[in-house]
Design an enzyme around this catalytic site. Structure first.
Site, mmCIF file in Angstrom:
data_model
loop_
_atom_site.group_PDB
_atom_site.id
_atom_site.type_symbol
_atom_site.label_atom_id
_atom_site.label_comp_id
_atom_site.label_asym_id
_atom_site.label_seq_id
_atom_site.Cartn_x
_atom_site.Cartn_y
_atom_site.Cartn_z
ATOM 1 N N LEU A 14 0.817 -1.214 0.000
ATOM 2 C CA LEU A 14 0.000 0.000 0.000
ATOM 3 C C LEU A 14 0.853 1.267 0.000
ATOM 4 O O LEU A 14 0.500 2.265 -0.630
ATOM 5 C CB LEU A 14 -0.930 -0.018 1.226
ATOM 6 C CG LEU A 14 -2.267 0.647 1.037
ATOM 7 C CD1 LEU A 14 -3.043 0.087 -0.120
ATOM 8 C CD2 LEU A 14 -3.108 0.543 2.310
ATOM 9 N N LYS A 187 -16.094 -1.466 7.830
ATOM 10 C CA LYS A 187 -15.063 -2.305 7.199
ATOM 11 C C LYS A 187 -14.586 -3.369 8.192
ATOM 12 O O LYS A 187 -14.355 -4.528 7.824
ATOM 13 C CB LYS A 187 -13.899 -1.414 6.727
ATOM 14 C CG LYS A 187 -12.667 -2.153 6.217
ATOM 15 C CD LYS A 187 -12.721 -2.392 4.729
ATOM 16 C CE LYS A 187 -11.758 -3.432 4.183
ATOM 17 N NZ LYS A 187 -10.362 -3.237 4.459
ATOM 18 N N GLU A 269 -3.139 -9.427 11.501
ATOM 19 C CA GLU A 269 -3.735 -8.254 12.151
ATOM 20 C C GLU A 269 -4.931 -8.672 13.043
ATOM 21 O O GLU A 269 -5.798 -7.849 13.324
ATOM 22 C CB GLU A 269 -4.134 -7.229 11.080
ATOM 23 C CG GLU A 269 -2.907 -6.690 10.348
ATOM 24 C CD GLU A 269 -3.203 -5.573 9.346
ATOM 25 O OE1 GLU A 269 -2.583 -4.494 9.434
ATOM 26 O OE2 GLU A 269 -4.037 -5.795 8.463
HETATM 27 P P1 NAD Z 1 3.005 -4.743 3.736
HETATM 28 O O1 NAD Z 1 3.452 -5.775 4.709
HETATM 29 O O2 NAD Z 1 3.113 -5.013 2.270
HETATM 30 O O3 NAD Z 1 3.797 -3.390 3.999
HETATM 31 C C1 NAD Z 1 4.093 -2.888 5.268
HETATM 32 C C2 NAD Z 1 5.488 -2.293 5.174
HETATM 33 O O4 NAD Z 1 5.761 -1.540 6.336
HETATM 34 C C3 NAD Z 1 6.597 -3.360 5.073
HETATM 35 O O5 NAD Z 1 7.401 -3.079 3.932
HETATM 36 C C4 NAD Z 1 7.402 -3.163 6.362
HETATM 37 O O6 NAD Z 1 8.793 -3.432 6.210
HETATM 38 C C5 NAD Z 1 7.144 -1.688 6.615
HETATM 39 N N1 NAD Z 1 7.434 -1.244 7.977
HETATM 40 C C6 NAD Z 1 6.994 -1.769 9.155
HETATM 41 N N2 NAD Z 1 7.493 -1.065 10.181
HETATM 42 C C7 NAD Z 1 8.256 -0.077 9.640
HETATM 43 C C8 NAD Z 1 9.047 0.968 10.195
HETATM 44 N N3 NAD Z 1 9.156 1.138 11.520
HETATM 45 N N4 NAD Z 1 9.707 1.805 9.352
HETATM 46 C C9 NAD Z 1 9.612 1.646 8.005
HETATM 47 N N5 NAD Z 1 8.881 0.666 7.414
HETATM 48 C C10 NAD Z 1 8.215 -0.177 8.240
HETATM 49 O O7 NAD Z 1 1.507 -4.377 4.103
HETATM 50 P P2 NAD Z 1 0.402 -3.683 3.169
HETATM 51 O O8 NAD Z 1 -0.314 -4.720 2.408
HETATM 52 O O9 NAD Z 1 1.021 -2.544 2.456
HETATM 53 O O10 NAD Z 1 -0.621 -3.169 4.276
HETATM 54 C C11 NAD Z 1 -0.409 -2.010 5.068
HETATM 55 C C12 NAD Z 1 -1.712 -1.727 5.832
HETATM 56 O O11 NAD Z 1 -2.733 -1.399 4.884
HETATM 57 C C13 NAD Z 1 -2.252 -2.940 6.594
HETATM 58 O O12 NAD Z 1 -2.887 -2.534 7.759
HETATM 59 C C14 NAD Z 1 -3.264 -3.543 5.627
HETATM 60 O O13 NAD Z 1 -4.252 -4.325 6.254
HETATM 61 C C15 NAD Z 1 -3.854 -2.279 5.031
HETATM 62 N N6 NAD Z 1 -4.461 -2.493 3.719
HETATM 63 C C16 NAD Z 1 -3.765 -3.113 2.729
HETATM 64 C C17 NAD Z 1 -4.369 -3.284 1.489
HETATM 65 C C18 NAD Z 1 -3.634 -3.955 0.349
HETATM 66 O O14 NAD Z 1 -4.270 -4.223 -0.680
HETATM 67 N N7 NAD Z 1 -2.346 -4.245 0.446
HETATM 68 C C19 NAD Z 1 -5.686 -2.826 1.287
HETATM 69 C C20 NAD Z 1 -6.361 -2.187 2.333
HETATM 70 C C21 NAD Z 1 -5.736 -2.020 3.549
HETATM 71 O O1 KPL Z 2 -10.239 -6.508 3.298
HETATM 72 C C1 KPL Z 2 -10.163 -7.688 3.011
HETATM 73 C C2 KPL Z 2 -8.920 -8.392 3.438
HETATM 74 O O2 KPL Z 2 -8.581 -9.419 2.860
HETATM 75 O O3 KPL Z 2 -8.281 -7.895 4.387
HETATM 76 C C3 KPL Z 2 -11.317 -8.397 2.350
HETATM 77 C C4 KPL Z 2 -12.468 -7.421 2.172
HETATM 78 C C5 KPL Z 2 -11.741 -9.552 3.195
HETATM 79 C C6 KPL Z 2 -10.993 -8.845 0.932
HETATM 80 O O4 KPL Z 2 -10.182 -9.955 0.888
#
Ligand code: NAD
Ligand code: KPL
Length: 307
Positions: A14, A187, A269
């Protein structure tokens, strides 16, 4: 007019997605990664919309540290369990009136940051996009969703509109949200119904429609409804079960984020999803046995650290 400089903390899926879109919209962006982890100077972002792929390249400044008082707009793109520590690690670099934009899933981590740092403007974003990385510097925007943006504290109220206006210049779909708490709960309710179960059964979202599993989805939704009522939150018109069912059907072929975390041996999480519901239920004296069981089972089965 000078463009806001955005600093994105966390170079994961993200973080790269947001850094890429902000840069594409013309904002200068610094992507902050963990020390010792190489981060790419350019990002290739591929966006899928109605099965059509478009790609663009973003050129970023990357860094693992920042000078004192140099960040006025910080996006925290870590997992929920890393957010508070990540902000603590960069606090020296925040200007006095800095704004912190939190992208975490679930609930609890955003509130912890807001409580710890009332002096900063805290904004939370509730995101339904789906993104993943295929390698360093390569991000796939697989599912176009909506990012609902709202203020979590008083200082956040003052800058929220400006943050929304900036984000509206990107190709992300942005919605200004007056009641971010409600949006995060809606959500959360979906994640409570889907994530833990798919991780425990190692199944795709759509496989939750099988009767035995769907029975558990239904119980999880009933429990969440009871807690949301206890907190005087609004329930969606169609009810939580229908809301969760629509998402299950709409993402039938997806692996939930929690299933993906368990497959990679990562910390999940769960503390911020079913664990958050259990905490809130305890405060209200409401029983949530299904969420409690999912919470305990995920913790035990996947060897998760105690919270
Ligand atoms: P990810 O694991 O791909 O990325 C997290 C990053 O943060 C990692 O690269 C990690 O090394 C870095 N990090 C952690 N602590 C750190 C620090 N102290 N300094 C610098 N970097 C640090 O996770 P993601 O998929 O990008 O998800 C991030 C958040 O967004 C989560 O809460 C996830 O649930 C939420 N989210 C993700 C998506 C998605 O599609 N990926 C969609 C909606 C919500
Ligand atoms: O937000 C999601 C997740 O995987 O964390 C859903 C909505 C369940 C989609 O996979």
């Amino acid at each position: 007019m000078s463009q806001t400089h955005w600093t994105v903390l966390g170079a994961g899926s993200l973080g790269c997605l947001w850094a890429g879109y902000l840069n594409q919209a013309g904002f200068p962006v610094t992507l902050l990664h963990r020390e010792g982890v190489a981060a790419p100077e350019s990002l290739n972002l591929t966006r899928f919309q109605a099965e059509q792929a478009t790609a663009f390249e973003a050129r970023l400044t990357t860094a693992s540290a920042c000078p004192e008082k140099s960040i006025s707009r910080l996006v925290v793109a870590t997992k929920a369990h890393d957010a508070l520590n990540a902000v603590a690690g960069i606090k020296h670099a925040l200007t006095d009136n800095a704004c912190i934009v939190l992208l975490q899933n679930g609930m609890g981590s955003q509130q912890a940051v807001a409580e710890q740092y009332p002096e900063f403007a805290i904004i939370a974003v509730c995101i339904t996009d789906g993104a993943y990385r295929t390698g360093p510097g390569h991000v796939i925007h697989a599912g176009q969703g909506v990012s609902r943006v709202g203020a979590l504290n008083k200082a956040g109220q003052k800058v929220w509109r400006q943050v929304v206006e900036d984000l509206e210049q990107t190709d992300l779909i942005i919605e200004a949200c007056e009641d971010i708490n409600q949006a995060l709960w809606n959500k959360l309710a979906i994640n409570i119904a889907i994530n833990g179960l798919t991780a425990l059964d190692q199944c795709l979202n759509g496989e939750l429609m099988q009767p035995e599993r769907y029975q558990r989805v239904s119980l999880l939704c009933q429990e969440t409804e009871a807690v949301m009522k206890g907190l005087k939150l609004q329930l969606p018109e169609q009810g939580l079960l229908q809301l969760a069912t629509d998402v299950i059907e709409g993402t039938a072929k997806n692996r939930s984020s929690m299933l993906q975390d368990t497959l990679r041996g990562k910390i999940t999480e769960i503390d911020y999803i079913n664990g958050y519901l259990v905490q809130q239920a305890e405060r209200l004296n409401i029983e949530v046995p299904e969420s409690l069981s999912i919470y305990r089972d995920v913790k035990q089965r996947f060897n998760q650290p105690s919270s």
